[in-house]
Design a protein around this motif. Structure first.
Motif, PDB file in Angstrom:
ATOM      1  N   UNK A  52       0.819  -1.207   0.000  1.00  0.00           N
ATOM      2  CA  UNK A  52       0.000   0.000   0.000  1.00  0.00           C
ATOM      3  C   UNK A  52       0.855   1.260   0.000  1.00  0.00           C
ATOM      4  N   UNK A  53       0.315   2.311  -0.609  1.00  0.00           N
ATOM      5  CA  UNK A  53       0.872   3.663  -0.492  1.00  0.00           C
ATOM      6  C   UNK A  53      -0.150   4.549   0.215  1.00  0.00           C
ATOM      7  N   UNK A  54       0.368   5.605   0.834  1.00  0.00           N
ATOM      8  CA  UNK A  54      -0.533   6.596   1.416  1.00  0.00           C
ATOM      9  C   UNK A  54      -1.191   6.173   2.707  1.00  0.00           C
ATOM     10  N   UNK A  55      -0.516   5.301   3.468  1.00  0.00           N
ATOM     11  CA  UNK A  55      -1.080   4.888   4.747  1.00  0.00           C
ATOM     12  C   UNK A  55       0.065   4.717   5.742  1.00  0.00           C
ATOM     13  N   UNK A  56      -0.158   5.149   6.973  1.00  0.00           N
ATOM     14  CA  UNK A  56       0.845   4.996   8.025  1.00  0.00           C
ATOM     15  C   UNK A  56       0.299   4.047   9.088  1.00  0.00           C
ATOM     16  N   UNK A  57       1.007   2.949   9.282  1.00  0.00           N
ATOM     17  CA  UNK A  57       0.598   1.944  10.247  1.00  0.00           C
ATOM     18  C   UNK A  57       1.780   1.570  11.116  1.00  0.00           C
ATOM     19  N   UNK A  58       1.525   1.294  12.371  1.00  0.00           N
ATOM     20  CA  UNK A  58       2.576   0.846  13.260  1.00  0.00           C
ATOM     21  C   UNK A  58       3.061  -0.545  12.833  1.00  0.00           C
ATOM     22  N   UNK A  59       4.377  -0.748  12.782  1.00  0.00           N
ATOM     23  CA  UNK A  59       4.880  -2.081  12.407  1.00  0.00           C
ATOM     24  C   UNK A  59       4.362  -3.166  13.344  1.00  0.00           C
ATOM     25  N   UNK A  60       4.052  -4.310  12.775  1.00  0.00           N
ATOM     26  CA  UNK A  60       3.607  -5.468  13.560  1.00  0.00           C
ATOM     27  C   UNK A  60       4.376  -6.683  13.064  1.00  0.00           C
ATOM     28  N   UNK A  61       4.969  -7.430  13.968  1.00  0.00           N
ATOM     29  CA  UNK A  61       5.699  -8.641  13.606  1.00  0.00           C
ATOM     30  C   UNK A  61       4.755  -9.686  13.036  1.00  0.00           C
ATOM     31  N   UNK A  62       5.275 -10.517  12.105  1.00  0.00           N
ATOM     32  CA  UNK A  62       4.498 -11.657  11.644  1.00  0.00           C
ATOM     33  C   UNK A  62       4.154 -12.515  12.854  1.00  0.00           C
ATOM     34  N   UNK A  63       2.934 -12.975  12.892  1.00  0.00           N
ATOM     35  CA  UNK A  63       2.514 -13.806  14.004  1.00  0.00           C
ATOM     36  C   UNK A  63       1.840 -13.036  15.116  1.00  0.00           C
ATOM     37  N   UNK A  64       1.702 -11.711  14.970  1.00  0.00           N
ATOM     38  CA  UNK A  64       1.031 -10.937  16.012  1.00  0.00           C
ATOM     39  C   UNK A  64      -0.469 -11.225  15.949  1.00  0.00           C
ATOM     40  N   UNK A  65      -0.963 -11.921  16.941  1.00  0.00           N
ATOM     41  CA  UNK A  65      -2.364 -12.302  16.940  1.00  0.00           C
ATOM     42  C   UNK A  65      -3.228 -11.192  17.521  1.00  0.00           C
ATOM     43  N   UNK A  66      -4.410 -11.102  16.976  1.00  0.00           N
ATOM     44  CA  UNK A  66      -5.451 -10.201  17.478  1.00  0.00           C
ATOM     45  C   UNK A  66      -6.712 -11.040  17.605  1.00  0.00           C
ATOM     46  N   UNK A  67      -7.694 -10.587  18.375  1.00  0.00           N
ATOM     47  CA  UNK A  67      -8.927 -11.355  18.464  1.00  0.00           C
ATOM     48  C   UNK A  67      -9.512 -11.616  17.082  1.00  0.00           C
ATOM     49  N   UNK A  68      -9.609 -12.881  16.728  1.00  0.00           N
ATOM     50  CA  UNK A  68     -10.205 -13.247  15.445  1.00  0.00           C
ATOM     51  C   UNK A  68      -9.227 -13.521  14.332  1.00  0.00           C
ATOM     52  N   UNK A  69      -7.903 -13.324  14.580  1.00  0.00           N
ATOM     53  CA  UNK A  69      -6.987 -13.591  13.483  1.00  0.00           C
ATOM     54  C   UNK A  69      -5.574 -13.140  13.735  1.00  0.00           C
ATOM     55  N   UNK A  70      -4.836 -12.871  12.641  1.00  0.00           N
ATOM     56  CA  UNK A  70      -3.436 -12.472  12.687  1.00  0.00           C
ATOM     57  C   UNK A  70      -3.205 -11.360  11.681  1.00  0.00           C
ATOM     58  N   UNK A  71      -2.379 -10.377  12.045  1.00  0.00           N
ATOM     59  CA  UNK A  71      -2.050  -9.278  11.143  1.00  0.00           C
ATOM     60  C   UNK A  71      -0.547  -9.023  11.187  1.00  0.00           C
ATOM     61  N   UNK A  72      -0.028  -8.456  10.095  1.00  0.00           N
ATOM     62  CA  UNK A  72       1.376  -8.070  10.031  1.00  0.00           C
ATOM     63  C   UNK A  72       1.495  -6.772   9.272  1.00  0.00           C
ATOM     64  N   UNK A  73       2.429  -5.921   9.685  1.00  0.00           N
ATOM     65  CA  UNK A  73       2.733  -4.670   8.986  1.00  0.00           C
ATOM     66  C   UNK A  73       4.242  -4.542   8.892  1.00  0.00           C
TER      67      UNK A  73
END
Length: 492
Positions: A183-204
């Motif tokens: 993506x371009x034009x978006x600022x997100x805090x880095x997240x390690x692979x494997x960072x679980x959240x309720x309902x799934x997993x996300x990475x940045x």
């Protein structure tokens, strides 16, 4: 069969196909690469190289073509951090080199070596005969037939070659779907692979050029049989459900979906048809191993196929391709499935994550997992003996030869075998004289032998074109002529 258009036809111009084409050209074999796409997509599923692929590119003199390469010892196993610095003497892994850049470099290299790369040509049928292979191809000017002595499918997870040649492809189907987007034009805090959240997993993860890569896995999302990439809105909706953050305003560079299907062909060769890379094995992307293992498949096959086509080695040498690479594929599927359980499961997996994180703090465990993910654990069966490097890759060794500084990696640039005489042994050189049309015999003085190198007390080393040690003295139970004949064919 009709007149052959090339000695080898490679289907697919991804990293595996391009490396194979270049390796065949180094061996002096003519090759046609057939690629369905008219131009590269620009997509970059793979980022960077593992330490093993860095070694391979170093031994072919390719690393300078990538410019400034950012390297790191930081890695993970199933989302749990691993320090790859425990692997003494190894290259660091390269980070943030998009696969699109890798493919561009490899295509230029293969083209410079004389590979005939035909884009916009799609294989639609094949016939495997006793004396060659024919394929029907649909191209810009209609259909045509091409023939060769051998055919290699490097055409990805949905391989047309694999299906047309009747390879068995057992394994497990996908159970979930995940999204990947740059993506371009978006600022997100880095997240390690494997960072679980309720309902799934996300990475940045940030990429060069102001691009942000995200991966999102929403548990309970069934896999879909897609014929085109998902709409970005699907990705944005899933991201918001899992994180509460709206990214719908971002500009997608490209979007992709993938699953956790795990399959491997039962044989890497059927007659005159071979498979390499994703055509031979598919798995969950975990640890950046897919593209790297595919490249290593091609480096293993290329010099062997080249030697058989040139007539310097018996066809039985080709059987070692399956024998050496199929077990590597099995290990790949095993460890990616294990990693998937760790970073895609819910809270019920947390106790196991905690135990593995505790075990990784033991250096021996960390070294074992780092070697597994990087490919540095690979050891081929090259014969019995006590030398620690038999079957393993030759570590980079700084040398002085013929009055100039060189290295074991530089000596492999031409894709030939190398016999390193480290004690100026005229008898050794005389015994190898019947193979000097295929093997470079180099008398050299080493400059950086360390306990970690495995070379202390070594008098001579025979290195295959793929960089693996086939014989060493002292420590091999076979004599030098036997080893030379096994891997390079009879003396001339």
């Amino acid at each position: 069969m009709r007149h052959k258009d090339a000695s080898v036809i490679v289907v697919g111009a991804g990293p595996a196909g391009l490396v194979l084409a270049a390796e065949l050209r180094l061996a002096g074999v003519d090759v046609i690469v057939v690629e369905r796409l008219r131009e590269r997509t620009g997509e970059s599923r793979g980022l960077g190289f593992t330490a093993r692929t860095m070694e391979i590119f170093d031994q072919r003199g390719l690393l300078p073509r990538f410019g400034e390469v950012e390297t790191s010892n930081l890695g993970h196993f199933g989302g749990i951090p691993v320090d790859f610095g425990v692997l003494e003497g190894a290259h660091q892994a390269a980070k943030t080199i998009p696969q699109s850049v890798t493919e561009s470099v490899l295509e230029q290299w293969a083209g410079e070596l004389g590979a005939d790369i035909r884009r916009g040509h799609e294989m639609i049928a094949l016939r495997d005969g006793d004396d060659g292979v024919e394929i029907d191809v649909r191209g810009p000017d209609g259909e045509l037939t091409l023939s060769a002595e051998y055919l290699v499918g490097c055409d990805g997870g949905r391989s047309t070659v694999r299906k047309a040649a009747g390879f068995d492809f057992p394994g497990t189907a996908a159970t979930m779907e995940m999204y990947l987007a740059d993506l371009r034009g978006v600022e997100l805090e880095p997240r390690m692979i494997g960072e679980t959240v309720p309902g799934g997993m996300v990475m940045v993860g940030p990429l060069p050029g102001g691009i942000t890569r995200i991966i999102v896995c929403e548990r309970g999302t069934p896999p879909q049989r897609r014929t085109e990439p998902p709409a970005f809105q699907e990705v944005a909706d899933a991201w918001k459900r899992l994180t509460g953050i709206d990214i719908s305003h971002a500009e997608p560079v490209w979007v992709s979906a993938f699953g956790d299907a795990t399959r491997q062909v039962t044989e890497y060769r059927r007659g005159r048809v071979f498979l390499a890379g994703d055509a031979a094995h598919i798995h969950l992307p975990a640890g950046g191993q897919g593209m790297n293992t595919s490249i290593q498949d091609s480096v293993n096959l290329g010099w062997k196929l080249g030697a058989v086509v040139r007539g310097t080695a018996p066809e039985s040498l080709l059987d070692t391709y399956h024998g050496e690479r199929h077990p590597v594929g099995q290990r790949l599927l095993m460890n990616t499935r294990a990693q998937g359980l760790l970073f895609l499961s819910g809270e019920e997996m947390q106790p196991l994550r905690d135990v593995i994180a505790e075990l990784i703090r033991y250096e021996e465990v960390g070294r074992h997992l780092a070697a597994m993910v990087s490919g540095l654990e690979i050891r081929y069966d090259v014969g019995t003996g006590s030398h620690p490097l038999l079957g393993r890759r030759m570590p980079r060794l700084e040398l002085t030869a013929n009055g100039r500084d060189t290295s074991s990696a530089e000596l492999l640039h031409r894709g030939r075998g190398v016999l390193l005489d480290l004690e100026d042994n005229a008898t050794l050189r005389r015994r190898a004289s019947g193979w000097t049309d295929r093997v470079d015999v180099v008398t050299a003085t080493p400059r950086n032998v360390t306990p970690a190198s495995g070379l202390q007390g070594t008098a001579a080393v025979l290195v295959r074109p793929d960089g693996h040690v086939a014989w060493a003295a002292p420590g091999s139970h076979h004599d030098l002529p036997s080893a030379l004949e096994r891997w390079f064919g009879p003396a001339r």
